[in-house]
Design an enzyme around this catalytic site. Structure first.
Site, PDB file in Angstrom:
ATOM      1  N   GLY A 271       0.731  -1.319  -0.036  1.00  0.00           N
ATOM      2  CA  GLY A 271      -0.054   0.049  -0.046  1.00  0.00           C
ATOM      3  C   GLY A 271       0.972   1.134   0.074  1.00  0.00           C
ATOM      4  O   GLY A 271       2.068   1.170  -0.443  1.00  0.00           O
ATOM      5  N   SER A 272       0.424   2.521   0.357  1.00  0.00           N
ATOM      6  CA  SER A 272       1.189   3.550   0.451  1.00  0.00           C
ATOM      7  C   SER A 272       0.306   4.852   0.783  1.00  0.00           C
ATOM      8  O   SER A 272      -0.793   4.641   0.471  1.00  0.00           O
ATOM      9  CB  SER A 272       1.948   3.814  -0.825  1.00  0.00           C
ATOM     10  OG  SER A 272       2.572   2.501  -1.271  1.00  0.00           O
TER      11      SER A 272
END
Length: 779
Positions: free
Chosen positions: A227-228
């Site tokens: 993710g980020s």
């Protein structure tokens, strides 16, 4: 000093980075050459006079830090895991989703037998690797091989191992190719390797329910462990009127999908600092003198499924345009070490169609191969080796405008967005990636019955395989057939801010919602995650108090604000007191609503909230499209599911012997060389920007981080000066437990400390204990 244009400023800083003369190209007869300067925390600054030399220094430095992880990747991509480690063990998951070494080997051996990587790599740019990328890749392999020849491996994970071997340029391309497929074919490795026709004329499978489809959509990218967050602030949102970028990707902490930090410089040509995924010959996210960028995992679905109508009595034949086609049957043989240590060949059959290989499930959704139908996956990134071209082009971009042109020109990003800022004060969100050429009109015309449901709910097209015109066609302006026109993607440039935390493009900036894009790109006007909402709330609060500084952006990450707690803990305490539970109510009432290592009550809320989020009646005020950042809200103290979750969490901690008010860091930690290092942050459902996903061990707590915050960077521009940068590689540069850089940055992460970036010549020169390695000699 007069203000310079971005490109002129970049040229000045490129020249300034040349700390000392580098051996000239005229000395090529003496072999490749590069200079590596190491600053604090083992960060290498590689300088060379050409791309091959730059790759040479980068490959050598990468091997010096992580040779065992890199060598493991070579074994994986060669389809040789079963030969060395046995067929049943589980790979580290860095290059595919395979659950066993045998499945991994069958998958990658099938790719290697097809010769697809060699064919794609042989194509001229822009379809294949650019000349610069080819030189970088050759040099990278040579530098890696030089480190092996020196015989200095200290990591016990592979010291003296027979499976550590020299590599070629082809191995570098294989890794980039595997990274590109992680969002498509790489997520269904077992399902491709194990697909087999049914016995006899098996019946048609039942159509999956809406619940099945919804679960599959939720789990789709979660299976990758990635993710980020990223926030780019422009001139109207910063204290100095320049750009500021926060990049905070959430990636695995173990295995070969770790980031590794480096600066790469060819004086007058390239000067880029940041991090690349292990085995990458170029920086994947980072900054240069005037431009900084990061990536976040996108919501675009990088594959399609095709439903095949099979010939009755012949489950390996299917109908297309009224005619019968046979599936392609390929025997794949791998070498497998048995219990007696002997290595023997094992053969498996892979089945493929004109649309791609047969799969038997995607995410958690079963797609059984019956006597009536079967499903094939079409993965455009299985024809993509352009990712390094895109990374290099972004490293050369001087403005956000140039970055957009580079993304459209190279068309290499497989499953990520780009968030960027430049020294002019422009902020960019761009979801220009490699997706199937599926517009809404095409989906409406070509989806199967299951496809209409899956496309509406999650953007997954399931196309009608009986019609050849329902295979995605080549769009104008694209570098390969079957991918979406680069002009159809959402792009937003702002002078205030843009952000992304793995939700779709819709609310990159709530003042300018992005709408009207094909469903395959992402959903619109739908509920956002708590992590997205937390970031948007924090940004707006900062803007209400004044513009961002570099320090303000750093604070966003390590504030460890628990947005779920901010929304629900007061109601939870009220509910708890109504239930007359006593101690847990007092603990939660005294909690500071953060996930800091010293927070008391954070662990109790964590265990409770994970269980409570399944409740359908958690909020009194539902999602409202006119107020998407603040809804849903108002915790429902009458939720029976939430009440049970709280009781269960209290019982769980007590049965584990963990005090309800234990500091989070006492039971959320990693162990490095026998030393416990407490870790702050928390799980996705808590709405923390500092995302940490760890393994729960009863009686001990979260004892190892699986994935989460990884290479964190904050880059601020200030006129013609060197970029003001802070970075942190949360799990440190080296996986080698004997390295001094195995846990040093992990300890900084625990203490909320940062590494000061050293980009310009004088900054590097002033680094304490600066060490220099000169690499000269034949490759």
């Amino acid at each position: 000093m007069p203000r310079l244009a971005p490109r002129a400023a970049a040229a000045v800083l490129l020249t300034a980075a040349a700390l000392a003369p580098v051996p000239a190209s005229a000395d090529a007869r003496d072999g490749l050459s590069a200079t590596i300067r190491y600053t604090e925390y083992g960060i290498p600054h590689v300088i060379a006079d050409d791309y091959e030399g730059l790759g040479y220094g980068t490959g050598y430095a990468a091997a010096k830090d992580n040779v065992c992880l890199l060598a493991q990747g070579v074994v994986t991509l060669s389809g040789e895991r079963s030969r060395y480690f046995g067929p049943d063990a589980r790979p580290d998951g860095s290059l595919s989703s395979a659950s066993t070494n045998l499945a991994s080997d069958v998958f990658f051996t099938g790719i290697n037998d097809s010769g697809i990587v060699e064919k794609l790599a042989a194509r001229p740019a822009p379809h294949g690797p650019s000349g610069e990328v080819r030189a970088l890749s050759r040099g990278w392999a040579a530098g890696y091989n030089r480190y092996l020849r020196e015989g200095k491996i200290t990591d016990p994970a592979c010291k003296g191992a027979a499976w550590v071997r020299p590599i070629t340029e082809k191995d570098v391309y294989r890794r980039a190719y595997a990274f590109a497929m992680l969002g498509g074919s790489g997520m269904v490795t077992d399902e491709i390797a194990g697909a087999a026709p049914p016995g006899g004329n098996a019946p048609k499978a039942a159509t999956p329910s809406r619940t099945d489809v919804a679960g599959a959509v939720r789990n789709l990218m979660a299976r990758t462990g990635m993710g980020s967050n990223a926030i780019a602030a422009g001139a109207d949102a910063t204290a100095n009127g320049r750009g500021v970028l926060l990049g905070n990707p959430h990636y695995p902490w173990q295995g070969g999908r770790r980031f590794w930090q480096v600066q790469q410089t060819i004086p007058g040509e390239l000067n880029v600092s940041g991090a690349g995924l292990l085995g990458s010959a170029i920086v994947n996210i980072g900054h240069n003198a005037t431009f900084a960028w990061s990536h976040t995992v996108a919501t675009g679905i990088p594959f399609t499924l095709t439903e095949l109508r099979l010939v009755p009595g012949d489950p390996t034949s299917y109908f297309v345009d009224g005619r019968v086609e046979k599936m392609t049957e390929r025997e794949v043989t791998v070498r497998v070490k048995g219990p007696d240590g002997a290595v023997r060949p094992v053969t498996r059959t892979q089945w493929s169609t004109r649309y791609g290989p047969i799969v038997t499930s995607v995410s958690s959704l079963d797609l059984p191969w019956t006597g009536w139908n079967a499903y094939a996956i079409t993965d455009p990134n299985a024809r993509n080796v352009r990712l390094p071209n895109t990374s290099l082009a972004l490293g050369k971009a001087t403005t956000t405008d140039e970055a957009v042109r580079a993304l459209k020109r190279t068309q290499g990003l497989p499953w990520v967005n780009t968030i960027a800022a430049d020294s002019r004060g422009e902020a960019l969100y761009a979801q220009i990636q490699v997706l199937p050429n599926v517009t809404d009109e095409f989906a409406n015309r070509c989806n199967s019955v299951l496809g209409h449901l899956m496309y509406r709910m999650g953007g997954i097209a399931v196309l009608d395989g009986t019609r050849s015109d329902c295979a995605p066609a080549k769009a104008p302006g694209t570098l390969q057939g079957g991918i979406l026109d680069p002009d159809l993607y959402p792009v937003l440039t702002r002078s205030d801010y843009v952000t992304n935390s793995n939700d779709s493009h819709w609310l990159s900036n709530p003042e300018r919602p992005l709408t009207g894009y094909p469903r395959i790109i992402g959903d619109e006007e739908s509920e956002r995650s708590l992590r997205t909402r937390s970031g948007l709330v924090a940004v707006q609060e900062r803007l209400d108090e004044g513009g961002f500084t570099r320090a303000d952006m750093q604070d966003l990450v390590f504030a460890n604000r628990n947005h779920a707690g901010e929304l629900a803990v007061e109601g939870t305490v009220e509910m708890c007191r109504d239930m007359r539970l006593g101690e847990p109510c007092d603990v939660l009432a005294g909690w500071d609503e953060t996930a800091d290592v010293n927070s008391r009550g954070a662990l109790l809320f964590d265990r409770y909230w994970r269980k409570a989020t399944a409740a359908w009646d958690l909020w009194k005020t539902p999602f409202d499209v006119s107020d998407p950042v603040r809804t849903p809200r108002d915790f429902n103290t009458g939720s029976w599911a939430a009440r049970k979750a709280l009781v269960d969490a209290v019982g769980e901690l007590k049965s584990s012997g963990i005090p309800l008010d234990a500091p989070l860091g006492d039971h959320q930690y990693v162990t490095r060389n026998g030393e416990r290092i407490p870790i702050g942050g928390g799980t996705e459902a808590l709405g923390l920007l500092n995302k940490i996903e760890a393994v729960w061990t009863p009686g001990e707590g979260y004892t190892e981080v699986r994935h989460g915050s990884s290479y964190v960077q904050v880059v601020s521009f200030d006129g013609d000066r060197c970029p003001d940068t802070r970075t942190l590689l949360t799990y440190s540069q080296s996986a080698d437990p004997t390295s001094p850089h195995h846990a040093d940055q992990t300890k900084l992460f625990s203490e909320k400390k940062w590494v000061t970036g050293r980009f310009c010549a004088d900054e590097i020169r002033k680094a304490p204990s600066l060490r220099t390695i000169e690499l000269n000699g034949r490759s």
